[in-house]
Design a protein around this motif. Structure first.
Motif, PDB file in Angstrom:
ATOM      1  N   ARG A  43       0.832  -1.216   0.000  1.00 37.14           N
ATOM      2  CA  ARG A  43       0.000   0.000   0.000  1.00 37.14           C
ATOM      3  C   ARG A  43       0.860   1.257   0.000  1.00 37.14           C
ATOM      4  N   ALA A  46       1.941   1.702  -3.562  1.00 35.81           N
ATOM      5  CA  ALA A  46       0.783   2.179  -4.328  1.00 35.81           C
ATOM      6  C   ALA A  46       0.527   3.662  -4.056  1.00 35.81           C
ATOM      7  N   TRP A 158      -8.079  -2.515  -3.372  1.00 31.38           N
ATOM      8  CA  TRP A 158      -7.278  -2.456  -4.597  1.00 31.38           C
ATOM      9  C   TRP A 158      -8.102  -2.018  -5.795  1.00 31.38           C
TER      10      TRP A 158
END
Length: 191
Positions: A43, A46, A158
Motif C-alpha cells: 500500500r 501504491a 485495490w
C-alpha cells in the motif's frame, strides 16, 4: 505523447539542483519511515506511485495550455518536468491523514506542508502544480485505503485504487485531446 513519462519523471532529477534532490530524498525517507509500517509495503508503494502520477497530472492540468508570457508557439503542456516532489507531497498528505485518524497532533505536519507549499513561490523551477496534484491524490488514495480497511470493505481496496489510477489516466488523456485541438485551431487560424 509518451505516457510512461508521467511516472518515470519521478525517478529523475535535474543535475543543476542537488538541494531539490536532497529535500525529496529526505522527505521520502522520513515519510517512508512513518507511513510504511502503518500502511504496509504494497500500500505504501501504491500510495507513492499514485501520488507521483497525481503530481504529473496536476502539473498537466494546472499549467496553462498556452504560455502567453513566452511566444504563442510555446505550449507549456509539452514542457518536461522531473522530480519526486509530487509523490513526496502525496506522502505528506497521507501522513496528515494518518495523524488525524490516530488522534496525534497535526500542527507540525501543517507547518511542514505550508512551508513546502510556499517554496515554489520563492525558488524558481519548482512545480507547485505537481506539489498540489500529488498532495490531493495522496490524500484521496490514503482516504480510500482507510475507508476500505474497515471490516467488510477490504476486498474493495485495490479496485478503488485502480479506479483512482484510471481516473488520473483518463484525465490526462482528455487534457491532451483538448490541448491538441486548441493547437490545431491556433495553427489553422494563423495560416
Amino acid at each position: 505523447m509518451e505516457p510512461w513519462r508521467f511516472l518515470t519523471s519521478v525517478f529523475l532529477h535535474s543535475p543543476t539542483s542537488a538541494t531539490h534532490l536532497l529535500f525529496n530524498l529526505m522527505g521520502l525517507y522520513v515519510m517512508g519511515q512513518f507511513l510504511e509500517p502503518f500502511l504496509g509495503r504494497a500500500r505504501f508503494v501504491a500510495l507513492y506511485l499514485l501520488s507521483a502520477l497525481g503530481g504529473s497530472v496536476g502539473s498537466l492540468m494546472l499549467v496553462p495550455a498556452l504560455d502567453l508570457s513566452a511566444q504563442a508557439s510555446v505550449f507549456a503542456w509539452t514542457q518536461s518536468m522531473v522530480g519526486a516532489s509530487g509523490a513526496v507531497f502525496g506522502l505528506f498528505a497521507a501522513a496528515f491523514l494518518v495523524l488525524r485518524r490516530t488522534g496525534a497532533p497535526v500542527a507540525g505536519m501543517v507547518v511542514l506542508l505550508a512551508i513546502n507549499l510556499a517554496l515554489p513561490f520563492v525558488y524558481p523551477n519548482i512545480a507547485w502544480q505537481a506539489h498540489l496534484g500529488g498532495a490531493v491524490v495522496g490524500l484521496v488514495a490514503a482516504g480510500l485505503m482507510f475507508f476500505t480497511a474497515r471490516p467488510g470493505r477490504t476486498k474493495a481496496q485495490w479496485p478503488a485504487l485502480i479506479v483512482l489510477a484510471a481516473g488520473l489516466v483518463v484525465t490526462a488523456w482528455i487534457k491532451y485531446e483538448v490541448n491538441g485541438r486548441a493547437l490545431g485551431v491556433l495553427i489553422e487560424h494563423l495560416q
